[in-house]
Design an enzyme around this catalytic site. Structure first.
Site, PDB file in Angstrom:
ATOM      1  N   GLU A 295      46.531   1.456  13.596  1.00  0.00           N
ATOM      2  CA  GLU A 295      47.222   2.448  12.747  1.00  0.00           C
ATOM      3  C   GLU A 295      46.211   3.074  11.814  1.00  0.00           C
ATOM      4  OE1 GLU A 295      50.094   0.149  10.656  1.00  0.00           O
ATOM      5  OE2 GLU A 295      51.472   0.091  12.339  1.00  0.00           O
TER       6      GLU A 295
ATOM      7  N   LYS B 220      44.883   3.977   8.084  1.00  0.00           N
ATOM      8  CA  LYS B 220      45.019   3.363   6.753  1.00  0.00           C
ATOM      9  C   LYS B 220      45.257   4.495   5.760  1.00  0.00           C
ATOM     10  CE  LYS B 220      43.092  -0.266   3.900  1.00  0.00           C
ATOM     11  NZ  LYS B 220      43.290   0.355   2.598  1.00  0.00           N
TER      12      LYS B 220
ATOM     13  N   ASP C  99      45.894   6.599   2.520  1.00  0.00           N
ATOM     14  CA  ASP C  99      45.347   6.442   1.175  1.00  0.00           C
ATOM     15  C   ASP C  99      46.381   6.893   0.146  1.00  0.00           C
ATOM     16  OD1 ASP C  99      43.579   5.858  -0.769  1.00  0.00           O
ATOM     17  OD2 ASP C  99      42.325   7.626  -0.499  1.00  0.00           O
TER      18      ASP C  99
ATOM     19  N   TYR D 108      55.075   0.999   7.562  1.00  0.00           N
ATOM     20  CA  TYR D 108      54.269   0.341   8.583  1.00  0.00           C
ATOM     21  C   TYR D 108      54.513  -1.149   8.723  1.00  0.00           C
ATOM     22  CZ  TYR D 108      51.508   0.127   4.304  1.00  0.00           C
ATOM     23  OH  TYR D 108      51.107  -0.022   3.014  1.00  0.00           O
TER      24      TYR D 108
ATOM     25  N   LYS E 223      36.997   0.684   7.421  1.00  0.00           N
ATOM     26  CA  LYS E 223      36.986   1.845   6.526  1.00  0.00           C
ATOM     27  C   LYS E 223      35.940   2.853   6.970  1.00  0.00           C
ATOM     28  CE  LYS E 223      38.952   0.241   2.360  1.00  0.00           C
ATOM     29  NZ  LYS E 223      38.920   0.651   0.998  1.00  0.00           N
TER      30      LYS E 223
ATOM     31  N   CYS F  19      31.270  30.125 -26.308  1.00  0.00           N
ATOM     32  CA  CYS F  19      31.664  30.700 -25.027  1.00  0.00           C
ATOM     33  C   CYS F  19      30.443  31.369 -24.381  1.00  0.00           C
ATOM     34  CB  CYS F  19      32.775  31.725 -25.236  1.00  0.00           C
ATOM     35  SG  CYS F  19      33.186  32.618 -23.729  1.00  0.00           S
TER      36      CYS F  19
ATOM     37  N   CYS G 246      31.406  35.504 -24.404  1.00  0.00           N
ATOM     38  CA  CYS G 246      31.562  36.299 -25.620  1.00  0.00           C
ATOM     39  C   CYS G 246      30.946  35.635 -26.852  1.00  0.00           C
ATOM     40  CB  CYS G 246      33.048  36.584 -25.872  1.00  0.00           C
ATOM     41  SG  CYS G 246      33.962  35.141 -26.384  1.00  0.00           S
TER      42      CYS G 246
ATOM     43  N   CYS H 209      37.967  28.897 -24.972  1.00  0.00           N
ATOM     44  CA  CYS H 209      37.421  30.012 -25.732  1.00  0.00           C
ATOM     45  C   CYS H 209      38.623  30.666 -26.410  1.00  0.00           C
ATOM     46  CB  CYS H 209      36.737  31.006 -24.796  1.00  0.00           C
ATOM     47  SG  CYS H 209      36.465  32.604 -25.578  1.00  0.00           S
TER      48      CYS H 209
ATOM     49  N   CYS I 256      37.401  38.331 -25.213  1.00  0.00           N
ATOM     50  CA  CYS I 256      36.417  37.763 -24.282  1.00  0.00           C
ATOM     51  C   CYS I 256      36.526  38.497 -22.936  1.00  0.00           C
ATOM     52  CB  CYS I 256      36.683  36.271 -24.110  1.00  0.00           C
ATOM     53  SG  CYS I 256      35.615  35.499 -22.900  1.00  0.00           S
TER      54      CYS I 256
HETATM   55  S1  IVH Z   1      49.482  -3.388   6.576  1.00  0.00           S
HETATM   56  C1  IVH Z   1      49.327  -7.817   5.189  1.00  0.00           C
HETATM   57  N1  IVH Z   1      49.138  -0.938   7.407  1.00  0.00           N
HETATM   58  O1  IVH Z   1      46.300  -0.945   2.644  1.00  0.00           O
HETATM   59  C2  IVH Z   1      48.799  -6.458   5.084  1.00  0.00           C
HETATM   60  N2  IVH Z   1      48.537  -1.441   5.169  1.00  0.00           N
HETATM   61  O2  IVH Z   1      44.605  -3.429   1.841  1.00  0.00           O
HETATM   62  C3  IVH Z   1      49.871  -5.452   5.045  1.00  0.00           C
HETATM   63  N3  IVH Z   1      47.716   0.495   3.909  1.00  0.00           N
HETATM   64  O3  IVH Z   1      48.263  -2.514   0.245  1.00  0.00           O
HETATM   65  C4  IVH Z   1      49.356  -4.081   5.010  1.00  0.00           C
HETATM   66  N4  IVH Z   1      47.918   1.983   5.517  1.00  0.00           N
HETATM   67  O4  IVH Z   1      48.818  -0.108   0.748  1.00  0.00           O
HETATM   68  C5  IVH Z   1      49.009  -1.790   6.381  1.00  0.00           C
HETATM   69  N5  IVH Z   1      48.927   1.224   8.289  1.00  0.00           N
HETATM   70  C6  IVH Z   1      48.805   0.372   7.260  1.00  0.00           C
HETATM   71  C7  IVH Z   1      48.314   0.781   6.007  1.00  0.00           C
HETATM   72  C8  IVH Z   1      48.184  -0.160   4.976  1.00  0.00           C
HETATM   73  C9  IVH Z   1      47.574   1.784   4.249  1.00  0.00           C
HETATM   74  C10 IVH Z   1      47.368  -0.060   2.564  1.00  0.00           C
HETATM   75  C11 IVH Z   1      48.496  -0.812   1.926  1.00  0.00           C
HETATM   76  C12 IVH Z   1      47.947  -2.156   1.553  1.00  0.00           C
HETATM   77  C13 IVH Z   1      46.481  -1.970   1.705  1.00  0.00           C
HETATM   78  C14 IVH Z   1      45.894  -3.263   2.248  1.00  0.00           C
END
Ligand code: IVH
Length: 671
Positions: free
Chosen positions: A113, A115, A117, A226, A313, A407, A410, A425, A431
C-alpha cells in the site's frame, strides 16, 4: 409539523442527503445543485432543532459541524495504535523478507500500500454506528475527535446497508487534505493578504485539533482507511478486509496491490516513486503487509511495531546549493515575504532557482548567513523549501542575513503586528509595488476579469502616471493607451473593451476586486448578498457586520477600517460613477409558463442565442428543473458547442435525449 410527519420527513431527508453525499464522494457526481443540497440540509437541521428527541446520531447534519468544545476528552485505544518499522533501502527490505520467510516456513503473500502522509485516525463502530473517532496520541491514549471526524464526508457515520458487519469493530486510516483543497486555501489566503500555510499534512493535523467542528467542516478533509480490527472479523486476510471496507462504504485508495515476491514489491516501489507526484495527496513511502491474518498472528509484534509489516520510505528529493541572495517580495496588502535566490539546481526533475522562507522567524531558525550553502527539498508543495544549512561550507566572516527594517520599494519603516509572524509595509496608498499589486488583483480573472491588462501593461500605466488606483483605469482612453510601448489601435481597443465588460461584473466580484484585507471571493459574495449595496455595507456598524454570515471580528474590523478611510470611499464612489455594479439584485424567478414542469435538464457547452445562465433562467421560468450532473433520472441534456466528452458519453450510455438550444425553445412554444 406533526411529530410523525416530522419523523418521516427527517428520515426522507437523511436518506436523500446520505445518498447525494456518497455519490459525490465515491462517484464524483452530483445529482442536485449545491444550493438544493444546502436547503435540504437546512430543513433537516431545523426539524432536528424542533424535535431533539428524533435527531439521529448518524444524521448528515453532523457533517457541517457546529459544536465547539474547550478541550478533547481522552480515549484509551482498545487496540494500541502501533507504528511501523522504517526502511530506506532494498537491502533492509530483503532482510525483512528473510525474517518473515524464516519465521513462517511456508509460502506467503504481501499487500503493498502507499504510506499516506496525513494524520492517523481510529474509528470505532458499534452496531453500525460511528461512536468514537480518536487521534493516535501516544499510541495508547488519543484525543476524542468524534465531532470533527463526523464532518469528513468520506467517513461513514453509519453503515445501514453493510453485510456481515461485526457488532463492534475499529477501522484505522489516514486523514488528509487533498492538494487541490490545500492550494485553494492558500490561494484564498493570498487573496486576502494572509501568510500561506506550510503543507497539507500540517494543515490537516492542525485542522483536526480545532475545537470548532464547523471550522473543520469547511476544510474539506478526506480519509483513506487501511485496516480493520476487532474480534471475529469476517475476513481472513488483509486483502479481504480491504475489500470489505470498500463494500461497506469506506474510502480505500485503489492503489494497493497483492505481491507474491519481493521483486513484485520492488516493481511497486519503482512505479509509485515516479507516479506519486500525480496523486491527489502526499505519500512518503510504501507499506508492506503480510496478507494472511493467520500468518500475521504467527509473526506477532515487537514492543512497538508489528513483525508482519514494514514501511519503505522514499528519500525526499534534496539538493545542496549556494544561496545567492534573499529577495523581499511585497504583497498587495503590504506583507513582506522573503524568498531565497539560489544557484540553479535540478531537483525532482525540475530546475530550482528559488525557495520560500516564509518570514523573519524562519531566517533566524535556519540561522541563514550570506553565501551559505543550503539544503533544499521538494515535498508535496509546489515551491521547494530550505531545510537546513551546510555549516561546514559557511564562508569565513559571513554575516547573518538581516531582515530589512524598511520597505525595499518605498523605504517606509516596516511594522509587525503583535502576534503575527509577518512584517508589513504600512504605506498602503503610496508604496508603488502595493499599488500595482492592488490593480493586478482588481483585474484578475476571479475579480473584474480584464484579461487584456497584464502585469507589464499595468507597470507601464503606472510608470507613465496614468493609473495609480483601480478607479483610474476607467479614466483611460484609447489615445492615452497609445502612449504605451508596443500598443497599437487593436491592443488599446481590447483594453477599453475589457474595461467596458467589467462593468457587467457582479457586485460580489467588484467587492472582492477592491482588495479589502481578509475579504476573499467567498466573503465578498456573502457580503454582497447580505447587504445588497455598497452604501449599506459602508454604513454598517460593527455589530451589523458581525450579523452577516461567516463574518467574524477580524473581517468586521478590517471592513470598518477600510470604509473609515476617505481615500477608499472616494475609490468606490468613482468606481460606481464609472458604471461598475455596486449592488446586487436578488432575482426572483418570474414564471412564464408551465411548459417544462416536471422535467429536468442539464446544460452543457456554449450556446449561440442565450448565455448558459440565461438558459437556466428560462428553463426555471417555465417550470423546469436544473440538475448539475447526469444520472438515470435526468430527462434532457441541452448540448451546446464544445460540451465535455465525458458528459456526452454518459448521457448516450444512459440513453438520455440530447437536445439543442433550438429544440429547447420549440418545447417552450409547444408547451
Ligand atoms: S498500517 C500496525 N498502512 O504510518 C501498523 N499505516 O508508522 C498500522 N500510514 O501511524 C499502520 N499509510 O498513520 C498503515 N497504508 C498504510 C499507511 C499507514 C500511512 C501511517 C499511519 C501510522 C504510520 C505508521
Amino acid at each position: 409539523m406533526e411529530n410523525t410527519a416530522s419523523k418521516t420527513r427527517m428520515a426522507e431527508l437523511s436518506a436523500l442527503l446520505n445518498r447525494y453525499n456518497t455519490q459525490y464522494y465515491q462517484n464524483s457526481t452530483s445529482e442536485i445543485p449545491d444550493y438544493e443540497f444546502d436547503m435540504m440540509l437546512k430543513e433537516l437541521e431545523k426539524l432536528e432543532a424542533e424535535n431533539p428527541g428524533l435527531a439521529q446520531p448518524d444524521s448528515p447534519t453532523h457533517r457541517v459541524g457546529g459544536s465547539v468544545s474547550k478541550s478533547f476528552a481522552v480515549v484509551t485505544h482498545r487496540y494500541p495504535m502501533l507504528s511501523l518499522g522504517n526502511t530506506y533501502s532494498r537491502a533492509e527490505l530483503t532482510d525483512f523478507d528473510n525474517r518473515v520467510m524464516k519465521a513462517l516456513g511456508e509460502p506467503y503473500q504481501y499487500i503493498c500500500e502507499l504510506k499516506f502522509d496525513g494524520v492517523a485516525i481510529s474509528l470505532r463502530y458499534e452496531n453500525g454506528l460511528l461512536t468514537c473517532a480518536a487521534t493516535r496520541g501516544d499510541g495508547v491514549r488519543g484525543d476524542d475527535i468524534t465531532n470533527n471526524a463526523k464532518t469528513i464526508r468520506t467517513i461513514p457515520l453509519s453503515l445501514p446497508d453493510a453485510k456481515n458487519l461485526p457488532a463492534d469493530f475499529e477501522v484505522r486510516g489516514e486523514v488528509f487534505m487533498p492538494f487541490h483543497v490545500f492550494e485553494a486555501i492558500n490561494k484564498e489566503k493570498e487573496d486576502i493578504g494572509e501568510a500561506p500555510l506550510a503543507n497539507p499534512r500540517n494543515t490537516a493535523s492542525g485542522t483536526l485539533k480545532q475545537q470548532d467542528s464547523a471550522a473543520v467542516a469547511r476544510r474539506k478533509l478526506q480519509c483513506y482507511v487501511y485496516s480493520l480490527l476487532g474480534d471475529n472479523l469476517p475476513a481472513k486476510s488483509h486483502e479481504e478486509a480491504v475489500k470489505l471496507l470498500e463494500e461497506w462504504g469506506f474510502a480505500v485508495s485503489p492503489t494497493w496491490q497483492k505481491c507474491s515476491s519481493l521483486d513484485e514489491v520492488f516493481e511497486y516501489i519503482d512505479k509509485w516513486e515516479k507516479e506519486r507526484f500525480n496523486l491527489p495527496l502526499a505519500i512518503d513511502g510504501i507499506v508492506l503487509k503480510v496478507n494472511s491474518y493467520r500468518q500475521q498472528e504467527e509473526l506477532g509484534f515487537t514492543a512497538k511495531t508489528p513483525r508482519w509489516a514494514i514501511s519503505y520510505k522514499y528519500k525526499a528529493e534534496a539538493a545542496a546549493t549556494p544561496l545567492e541572495g534573499v529577495r523581499y517580495q511585497i504583497g498587495r496588502t503590504g506583507s513582506i515575504t522573503p524568498v531565497a535566490l539560489l544557484k540553479p539546481v535540478v531537483l525532482a526533475g525540475t530546475t530550482v532557482k528559488r525557495a520560500s522562507i516564509h518570514n523573519a522567524n524562519e531566517i533566524l531558525r535556519l540561522d541563514l548567513h550570506e553565501g551559505d550553502t543550503v539544503f533544499v527539498e521538494k515535498g508535496g508543495e509546489i515551491i521547494p523549501k530550505i531545510t537546513g544549512v551546510e555549516l561546514s561550507k559557511r564562508l569565513p566572516g559571513a554575516q547573518p542575513i538581516a531582515f530589512p527594517n524598511n520597505c525595499p520599494d518605498c523605504g517606509a519603516e516596516l511594522v509587525r503586528v503583535e502576534g503575527e509572524a509577518n512584517h508589513y509595509c504600512p504605506n498602503e496608498n503610496g508604496c508603488p509595488t502595493q499599488l500595482k499589486g492592488k490593480i493586478e488583483h482588481f483585474v484578475q480573472r476571479r475579480a473584474l476579469n480584464v484579461d487584456s491588462l497584464g502585469p507589464e501593461t499595468i507597470e507601464q500605466l503606472f510608470e507613465l502616471g496614468l493609473v495609480r488606483t483601480p478607479a483610474d483605469l476607467y479614466d483611460l482612453t484609447e489615445e492615452k493607451l497609445l502612449q504605451l510601448q508596443g500598443f497599437k489601435a487593436k491592443s488599446a481597443e481590447n483594453v477599453m473593451q475589457g474595461l467596458e465588460n467589467s462593468k457587467k461584473a457582479d457586485f460580489g466580484k467588484v467587492l472582492f476586486g477592491m482588495g479589502i484585507r481578509y475579504v476573499g471571493n467567498t466573503v465578498a459574495d456573502k457580503l454582497a448578498t447580505h447587504f445588497g449595496s455598497i452604501e449599506k455595507l459602508a454604513s454598517a456598524t460593527f455589530t451589523e457586520l458581525l450579523e452577516a454570515p461567516e463574518i467574524g471580528e477580524k473581517i468586521a474590523q478590517s471592513l470598518g477600517a477600510w470604509f473609515a478611510e476617505p481615500a477608499n470611499i472616494e475609490q468606490y464612489q468613482r468606481l460606481k460613477a464609472a458604471g461598475l455594479q455596486m449592488h446586487r439584485e436578488i432575482k426572483e424567478i418570474i414564471r412564464e409558463s408551465e411548459a417544462l414542469a416536471g422535467k429536468s435538464f442539464v446544460i452543457s457547452g456554449t450556446f449561440s442565442m442565450f448565455s448558459r445562465d440565461e438558459l437556466k433562467e428560462k428553463i426555471e421560468a417555465n417550470g423546469g428543473k436544473i440538475l448539475s450532473g447526469i444520472s438515470a433520472k435526468l430527462n434532457y441534456l441541452v448540448a451546446g458547442e464544445n460540451m465535455g466528452p465525458a458528459k456526452l458519453e454518459k448521457a448516450t450510455k444512459l440513453e438520455i435525449p440530447i437536445i439543442s438550444e433550438e429544440q429547447l425553445l420549440q418545447m417552450l412554444q409547444q408547451g
